[in-house]
Design an enzyme around this catalytic site. Structure first.
Site: not given
Lengths: 163, 806
Positions: B237, B384-385
């Site tokens: 990522q 997802r934070c």
């Protein structure tokens, strides 16, 4: 380990290859036949990203042995269409934003393709149930369901027009 | 002039710029099975790596015998810590200032820890060899509970740190203690709580879970010994950060390392970290001179890479009798597992948890976080934070409900009474943030009206009455959630990872015929960057999005950036894109003025062209300008039309939203059914509504999983009880509800286009909505709080504890 001679029909083409009998079908497809549309997500039949169509049924190829597949007729996402002539499901998945990372998409579409042959005019609930073997982590399914229903409607109206 | 010249509106529509539900360019390859994920890669002579992993959660490794494994046909090498030690690679630094074993160095600290790395000619031979490696373990006492880990006589987990009283984030209080992080005014908060009319206290646990993208982590490392260049393809990522880390720890010069993220099959934070598999693959490629592929299986993914949450949050919230909040105190016991490998900006060992005052105007607050080692896997990623914001939002949205119960007032009303008011922005929170913008009351009113809140409460009361009369066994829960996210990390002055400032970047090249390529420091994992970043650019430079290629993920070509996580791509790289676009436009203005033979100030930008002010029939289109930049010698200007921008955001962005979940619960079975889920998001300027909606659906489904069953559970021996998708809950289409999405639009005042980011809002906002729905269903029977996940058995237990089965 001794290899066996496998004969398969994959996406309309007769192929043969050597593979260990214990090899998983998904590995034979991906590594021996370079068909990388179907993916590997769990190796325990839960996620469905390895879904292919084998002898007229949706099958999770991560838990089928190569030996079991000998002689089978297989369709993967690659066999659904040509780039200039997409299947209506492929068009509808794009049109309704039924995918994000794309990892589940080949399994999802090939399952939908078989599902709509099993049930050409499904309700939303039937789509959700019929597709429940295929997991998606990105879309929350809402747009996948929409895409499958839209494809069904399109295929049915095309059928009616042809009659 | 052409008789059929398109109107201004047609020209705008033709760009497919901001606000357009443009269909995604990525989908052509994904729908045809032509994605290119790392496991699709095949290089000549490529070898496969696989790990021998520890079956024990805490044990000494006294011997490793790899002779039988090495003798197996196809096996090329078996690496252990002893092989990595001479290279100094048996341990590696973590993103949190700690270090982590690459391969077991004398002991193991969690089940599934990497002990040896087998390299073979194919994955079957590697798997066979893994079985043949004989490891002798001597079991040690296991601690999986962070409170027990802090007992004076608890076993020492990190012997390598014994006697070290100073950690990466200040003093260590105990041999299993990592750090204490403190914010706010302790004495003032204590005094305010002591003086308060009403105080509610609760321990809120946000359980350990895992991002579990459908594609696991993996890489292919290829060391080309002829030109000395290492190429590493993988599920990263943050490819540039991986390159820098790989260079720092391997000693290979950074220009000799190329890191490539191909298509990524979902990330959700799982693919931010640097894992032993990457290091071992690099070493194995250097040792063998061949490319080495390593791909996790699902069990390895769940057991060893990147857990999330595991926060024990003890809260005290004080208020006046009529419901005005006067103070908040929170103490967190944070279970970090065997190594502190949290992926947070350096100065924030508990991430941005200090957003835990939420959307409320709380005059004084205090927060302290203690990080603790246990015999569980390392990780602590932002699933997802944006760095512990999910935990913070869950904490405050549960505390508000608990306070509402204590006060005996409606939870929606309590929220409205305490929201930061529109005129208070920019708002300085008691725990140190400057909220850039917001209009919470408008969003809340819209949400309550949309679901028919008052009618729902009446229906709920009737249902309780019917239940008490014995006419039904189903209860109705109304789950409210109002969240404020903090995303877009972040300003270089206070945000870095391993010393790398968290700016991001975009480089644009306009081709002579008027199409373009833009490269960014981020990397999409399904977010659709190739689609949406082209839209930002289309609106900025007047070239149709369809004529713009967006490329990410190759460190040899993309400008340096910190990657995609924490909803930072739109706030940071999106801003860089707009700023680079403006540089293009500034040069284009000079070219246009030259071509039109007027002064620079006499032309202005209009959709896709520069026109002479007051004479719009005289213009030069961007296409014409692009060509001119390549074929005309313009005095004072270099040829070409290119720009690059490195954007250091002045502040974070603060998206917010209101989520409401209506849930039916069967008291006798604990089975739940979601009748309605309404999600209102305010992410500022909306780039692509279709993509935003998709993000909300997906994030809310992850939230559903987390709240209603998904859990990384351990037994007391440290065995992972949820290591396959049989036990680890991922919802199917059947249990996933239909979502109704809605929005308000409060642009960020400091972002060039006003966008705030949305990817993580639905995970942050939905979890409290689901959990509150479950707990609200039982409120009438005296229920106050129960921990997630709310699987059927746990819901049944709530009902049973309240005597509802009698």
């Amino acid at each position: 380990m001794t290899k066996m001679h496998l004969k398969l029909t994959v996406n309309g083409t007769a192929v043969d290859c050597l593979a260990e009998p214990r090899e998983l079908l998904i590995h034979v497809l991906r590594e021996r036949l370079n068909i990388t549309g179907p993916h590997i997500g769990c190796e325990t039949t839960h996620c469905g990203v390895c879904t292919i169509d084998m002898n007229g049924k949706s099958v999770k190829s991560c838990t089928v042995l190569a030996a079991q597949a000998d002689g089978a007729t297989i369709t993967t996402i690659e066999g659904l269409s040509a780039p200039d002539d997409l299947h209506v499901l492929q068009t509808m998945f794009r049109e309704h934003h039924g995918l994000q990372c794309g990892f589940c998409t080949p399994g999802m579409i090939i399952r939908a393709w078989r599902f709509l042959q099993e049930n050409p005019d499904p309700t939303e609930e039937e789509v959700r149930f019929g597709m429940a073997g295929n997991l998606c982590r990105c879309t929350g399914y809402q747009n996948i369901v929409k895409a499958v229903l839209a494809a069904a409607a399109e295929m049915n109206s095309a059928k009616e027009a042809a009659q | 002039m052409n008789d059929h010249a398109p109107s201004r509106d047609e020209r705008i529509a033709g760009l497919k710029g901001l606000g357009t539900s443009r269909r995604r360019v990525e989908d052509a390859r994904f729908t045809q099975g032509k994605g290119n994920y790392v496991d699709d890669m095949k290089l000549p002579d490529m070898l496969f790596g696989d790990f021998v992993r520890s079956p024990y959660a805490h044990a000494r490794v006294t011997a490793i015998d790899a002779e039988a494994a090495k003798a197996l046909p196809g096996v090329v090498a078996v690496l252990t810590a002893d092989d990595l030690r001479p290279l100094g690679l048996h341990w590696m630094p973590t993103l949190a200032g700690d270090k982590q074993m690459v391969l077991a160095d004398g002991k193991v600290l969690f089940q599934g820890q990497e002990v040896a790395f087998v390299v073979a000619t194919d994955r079957y031979a590697a798997a066979d060899a893994v079985e043949l490696v004989e490891v002798t373990y001597e079991e040690l006492p296991v601690v999986t509970d962070p409170f027990k880990a802090l007992a004076p006589d608890a076993p020492v987990l990190r012997e390598d740190l014994q006697g070290q009283t100073e950690g990466a984030h200040g003093p260590r209080k105990h041999h299993n203690h990592i750090f204490t992080w403190e914010m706010g005014d302790e004495d003032g908060t204590e005094a305010a709580i002591a003086d308060a009319e009403v105080v509610a206290e609760e321990m809120i646990y946000y359980h350990r879970t895992h991002p579990c993208p459908l594609e696991t982590c993996g890489c292919v490392a290829s060391m080309d010994k002829v030109n000395g260049k290492l190429t590493l393809w993988g599920t990263f990522q943050a490819p540039h950060a991986v390159r820098t880390v790989a260079s720092l720890i391997s000693g290979i010069a950074e220009h000799n390392i190329r890191v490539v993220s191909p298509d990524i099959g979902g990330g959700f934070g799982n693919k931010v970290g640097v894992y032993p598999g990457y290091i071992c693959s690099i070493v194995a490629s250097i040792v063998t001179g061949k490319p080495v592929k390593w791909i996790e299986d699902r069990m390895e993914n769940l057991m060893s890479t990147a857990f999330a949450r595991d926060y024990w949050m003890k809260g005290k919230i004080a208020a006046t009798k009529d419901g005005k909040i006067t103070a908040l105190d929170c103490h967190v016991t944070a279970d970090h597992g065997g190594f502190d490998a949290c992926a947070d900006p350096t100065k924030f060992p508990a991430g941005f948890f200090n957003i835990c005052t939420g959307s409320y105007d709380i005059p004084i607050a205090h927060l302290s976080v203690d990080g603790v080692y246990t015999n569980k896997a390392p990780g602590g990623v932002a699933y997802r934070c944006s760095f512990r914001v999910t935990e913070a939002a869950y904490f405050i949205e549960r505390m508000i409900e608990v306070l509402a119960i204590k006060l005996g007032i409606d939870a929606a009303e309590l929220r409205a009474k305490n929201f930061i008011r529109k005129e208070q922005f920019p708002y300085h929170s008691a725990l140190g943030w400057e909220y850039d913008s917001g209009d919470y009351h408008t969003a809340w009113d819209k949400a309550l009206k949309a679901v028919g809140y008052d009618a729902l409460r009446r229906e709920q009361a009737e249902r309780v009455a019917a239940f008490k009369r014995g006419e039904t066994r189903k209860l109705l829960g109304i789950g409210l959630s109002f969240f404020t996210e903090i995303v877009g990390a972040g300003p270089v002055k206070n945000c870095d990872i391993l010393g790398l400032g968290m700016f991001d970047s975009c480089e644009i090249r306009i081709h002579p015929t008027g199409s373009a390529i833009a490269r960014l420091g981020t990397i999409s994992q399904g977010q659709g960057h190739a689609t949406t970043f082209a839209q930002i650019l289309a609106s900025e430079i007047g070239i149709p999005a369809d004529d713009i290629t967006v490329e990410e993920g190759d460190t040899d070509t993309a400008p340096y950036g910190l990657g995609t996580y924490g909803s930072r791509s739109t706030p940071v790289a999106g801003a860089a894109t707009a700023m680079a676009g403006r540089k293009i436009r500034a040069k284009a203005q000079m070219i246009a003025a030259y071509l039109l033979e007027v002064h620079d100030d006499d032309v202005e930008f209009d959709v896709d062209r520069f026109v002479i002010k007051g004479a719009p029939e005289r213009f030069k289109t961007m296409k014409e300008i692009a060509f001119a930049s390549y074929n005309q010698a313009i005095p004072g200007l270099e040829p070409g039309l290119e720009a690059v921008s490195y954007y250091d955001p002045p502040n974070m962005t603060y998206p917010f939203g209101a989520y409401i979940c209506v849930m039916e619960i069967d008291v006798d079975t604990g089975v739940w059914e979601i009748r309605q889920f309404y999600a209102l998001d305010d992410c500022g300027t909306r780039i692509n509504p279709m993509v935003i909606e998709g993000q909300v659906h997906g994030g809310a489904t992850e939230g559903l999983a987390i709240a209603m069953g998904q859990e990384l559970a351990y037994d007391e021996m440290g065995n992972v009880k949820t290591g396959t998708l049989m036990d680890f809950f991922l919802p199917t289409a059947v249990e996933t509800p239909h979502y109704t999405t809605d929005h308000t639009e409060t642009p960020s005042p400091h972002h060039p286009i006003g966008a705030k980011g949305v990817g993580e809002s639905p995970n942050v906002g939905s979890v409290p909505a689901y959990s509150n729905a479950v707990q609200d269903a039982f409120r009438a029977f005296g229920h106050i709080h129960a921990h997630m996940p709310h699987d059927h058995a746990r819901i049944w237990k709530i009902a049973d504890g309240l005597g509802l089965h009698a």
